[in-house]
Design a protein around this motif. Structure first.
Motif, mmCIF file in Angstrom:
data_model
loop_
_atom_site.group_PDB
_atom_site.id
_atom_site.type_symbol
_atom_site.label_atom_id
_atom_site.label_comp_id
_atom_site.label_asym_id
_atom_site.label_seq_id
_atom_site.Cartn_x
_atom_site.Cartn_y
_atom_site.Cartn_z
ATOM 1 N N GLU A 108 34.805 40.638 44.821
ATOM 2 C CA GLU A 108 35.583 41.729 44.229
ATOM 3 C C GLU A 108 34.767 42.494 43.179
ATOM 4 N N LEU A 130 40.230 49.434 46.860
ATOM 5 C CA LEU A 130 41.218 48.477 47.356
ATOM 6 C C LEU A 130 42.340 49.163 48.130
ATOM 7 N N LEU A 135 41.736 42.584 50.767
ATOM 8 C CA LEU A 135 41.532 41.583 49.725
ATOM 9 C C LEU A 135 42.117 40.271 50.228
#
Length: 194
Positions: free
Chosen positions: A107, A145, A152
């Motif tokens: 991330e 995202l 994710l």
């Protein structure tokens, strides 16, 4: 079409955190295989702690030998340096036209993704699986995202660092629990990181 996940890294050394994450992604996605792409040493940086390419590849091969859906890849060893992900993907698509490739990244890498070579093309043409990382400082939600090609995955966060493992080896501390047994044996019989 065979679905391959690409996990890029120096793997200096590969540790159990890498394997736990790879296994989790394989078991919780529609991927057929996951390839650990061992990145060569950057020729513009002198890194004494970075083992030679073939030593790091050897360790990844040892680590994945009991995982039939994981592979060690040296694809970047023969490509021009420095290696850019988009160039590696272009090469892989030409070599394996019947394969579909997804990128696996932490991330934290989303924050700098806009700086990558041809980032927009990369995102537009490839599925990207993002695993959680522990952040230093404040965590920002990345605009990426929201992109349809970015997923994710709620993988476990394993706080293991190859840098910390190297420092522990140098200090003569026991790192056996942090490494796949074959990798521990490989390092234990050598002077690497000491």
């Amino acid at each position: 079409m065979k679905k391959i996940g690409l996990f890029f890294g120096s793997f200096n050394p590969i540790h159990i955190g890498h394997l736990i994450l790879a296994n989790y992604i394989l078991e919780n996605s529609d991927m057929d295989e996951l390839w650990f792409v061992v990145s060569p040493q950057n020729p513009f940086k002198e890194k004494k702690s970075l083992l030679k390419d073939h030593n790091r590849l050897d360790m990844v091969q040892l680590a994945v030998k009991n995982y039939p859906r994981m592979r060690a890849s040296n694809v970047e060893f023969s490509l021009p340096q420095p290696s850019y992900t988009i160039d590696t993907l272009t090469y892989l698509h030409e070599k394996y036209p019947d394969y579909s490739f997804s990128l696996i990244m932490g991330e934290d890498n989303l924050e700098s993704l806009h700086k990558w070579k041809n980032a927009e093309t990369l995102i537009k043409n490839h599925h990207i699986i993002v695993y959680p990382r522990v952040f230093e400082g404040e965590k920002k939600d990345s605009e990426y995202l929201q992109h349809e090609n970015i997923s994710l995955i709620k993988a476990p966060v394993i706080e293991l660092s190859a840098t910390e493992i190297r420092n522990m080896i140098k200090s003569g501390k026991n790192v056996r629990p942090m490494l796949p047994p074959e990798v521990f044996d490989y390092l234990d019989g050598s002077s690497f990181y000491k």
